[in-house]
Design an enzyme around this catalytic site. Sequence first.
Site, PDB file in Angstrom:
ATOM      1  N   HIS A  12      29.762  10.743 -30.540  1.00  0.00           N
ATOM      2  CA  HIS A  12      30.659  10.373 -29.428  1.00  0.00           C
ATOM      3  C   HIS A  12      31.953  11.168 -29.394  1.00  0.00           C
ATOM      4  O   HIS A  12      32.759  11.004 -28.503  1.00  0.00           O
ATOM      5  CB  HIS A  12      30.970   8.870 -29.470  1.00  0.00           C
ATOM      6  CG  HIS A  12      31.890   8.476 -30.583  1.00  0.00           C
ATOM      7  ND1 HIS A  12      31.466   8.348 -31.879  1.00  0.00           N
ATOM      8  CD2 HIS A  12      33.220   8.214 -30.596  1.00  0.00           C
ATOM      9  CE1 HIS A  12      32.482   8.012 -32.642  1.00  0.00           C
ATOM     10  NE2 HIS A  12      33.568   7.916 -31.895  1.00  0.00           N
ATOM     11  N   SER A 109      18.843  24.366 -22.458  1.00  0.00           N
ATOM     12  CA  SER A 109      18.135  25.401 -21.693  1.00  0.00           C
ATOM     13  C   SER A 109      17.865  26.640 -22.537  1.00  0.00           C
ATOM     14  O   SER A 109      17.015  27.448 -22.184  1.00  0.00           O
ATOM     15  CB  SER A 109      18.935  25.772 -20.447  1.00  0.00           C
ATOM     16  OG  SER A 109      20.155  26.369 -20.804  1.00  0.00           O
ATOM     17  N   CYS A 110      18.576  26.802 -23.659  1.00  0.00           N
ATOM     18  CA  CYS A 110      18.381  28.028 -24.445  1.00  0.00           C
ATOM     19  C   CYS A 110      17.150  27.947 -25.340  1.00  0.00           C
ATOM     20  O   CYS A 110      16.899  28.835 -26.135  1.00  0.00           O
ATOM     21  CB  CYS A 110      19.615  28.365 -25.259  1.00  0.00           C
ATOM     22  SG  CYS A 110      19.920  27.214 -26.577  1.00  0.00           S
ATOM     23  N   LYS A 141      15.574  22.143 -31.902  1.00  0.00           N
ATOM     24  CA  LYS A 141      15.572  21.316 -30.693  1.00  0.00           C
ATOM     25  C   LYS A 141      14.148  21.093 -30.166  1.00  0.00           C
ATOM     26  O   LYS A 141      13.810  20.000 -29.706  1.00  0.00           O
ATOM     27  CB  LYS A 141      16.434  21.974 -29.609  1.00  0.00           C
ATOM     28  CG  LYS A 141      17.924  21.799 -29.846  1.00  0.00           C
ATOM     29  CD  LYS A 141      18.337  20.361 -29.587  1.00  0.00           C
ATOM     30  CE  LYS A 141      19.822  20.139 -29.766  1.00  0.00           C
ATOM     31  NZ  LYS A 141      20.196  18.722 -29.648  1.00  0.00           N
ATOM     32  N   HIS A 180      31.466  28.570 -26.647  1.00  0.00           N
ATOM     33  CA  HIS A 180      30.697  29.158 -25.558  1.00  0.00           C
ATOM     34  C   HIS A 180      31.643  29.928 -24.633  1.00  0.00           C
ATOM     35  O   HIS A 180      32.852  29.899 -24.801  1.00  0.00           O
ATOM     36  CB  HIS A 180      29.947  28.068 -24.784  1.00  0.00           C
ATOM     37  CG  HIS A 180      28.758  27.547 -25.530  1.00  0.00           C
ATOM     38  ND1 HIS A 180      28.773  26.355 -26.197  1.00  0.00           N
ATOM     39  CD2 HIS A 180      27.534  28.079 -25.732  1.00  0.00           C
ATOM     40  CE1 HIS A 180      27.596  26.163 -26.771  1.00  0.00           C
ATOM     41  NE2 HIS A 180      26.817  27.194 -26.502  1.00  0.00           N
TER      42      HIS A 180
END
Length: 317
Positions: A12, A109-110, A141, A180
């Site tokens: 969190h 998405s990677c 992942k 990033h």
Amino acid sequence: MDKGAKIYVAGHRGLVGSAILRRLQAEGYQNLVLRTRKELDLTDQRAVYRFFEEERPEYVFLAAAKVGGILANATYPADFIRENLLIQTNVIDAAYRYGVKKLLFLGSSCIYPKYAPQPMKEEYLLTGPLEPTNEAYAVAKIAGIEMVQAYRRQYGFNGISLMPTNLYGPGDNFDLETSHVIPALLRKFHEAKVSGRWEVVVWGTGTPRREFLHVDDLADAALFLMRHYDGEEIVNVGVGEDISIRELAELIAKVVGFRGKIVYDTSKPDGTPRKLLDVSRLFSMGWRPRIPLEEGLRQTYAWFQAHVAEARGARGG
Ligand code: GDP
């Protein structure tokens, strides 16, 4: 998920977890279970089991993960694979064992193949070689997604997996080595502006294309899917359009108010050439993002100025 449901948000304090927490609180959920990393080490299986046995949450948002930008992923692959495998294995298994009603896992998405056709549909997962700079993270992942699906098939456990595109927003990591691209560029342009420097260095060629989603939109999608989706298939979460790193750099320069020169350091990696999700599955369920990129960048820049730039100034650093 009624308002009194007991909900555990793992991670969190991170970018995603904090956005989900803000959203749950804004909607009036009060029975939230939270643990900092110091209070509960999610890589410690026994500690995780003990926690689930004691707390018995009904819903779990698994937003705890070791994440980082292109350089961090390329430099610390062992940390990325180890920590992510441990965290997700412990939490998913404990959730099943201790009767959690539903768990939401976050992919990325990677983890699609490096040269997947664009935009990337959910079924392209595991159809080709990965991007080498984040292969260790991606394999972890992918294992998490597979595990959630396997627990559904074998045990009937209600776990779902989301595939968010590149995220940004308040609470992001603004460290130049590990962040990033959006937080990195917000910081670089800001620091150049305040110190009167005329040049900002952007990594790579500027030609890669990326899709960016504000983390509050991701939190919105996460709650939407927690409420309305019980399928085995993964679901992409994005905005459906991308921009080049060069266009992004120019937009960030505008948002920050930097009027100098942008130079490209081609000794730094570009990473995957394009990363755009096909979001038709999610859009067909009726969900849409709400925050346009420029507005999201302005809001994130304001957050950076209030929380990071000022805090550093206060420490004299
Ligand atoms: P990726 O989407 O996994 O490649 O992760 P990043 O957000 O780290 O990088 C996206 C793209 O932005 C890559 O092509 C980077 O080379 C480029 N980029 C340009 N400048 C920077 C920078 O200062 N930091 C980062 N992390 N990426 C940058």
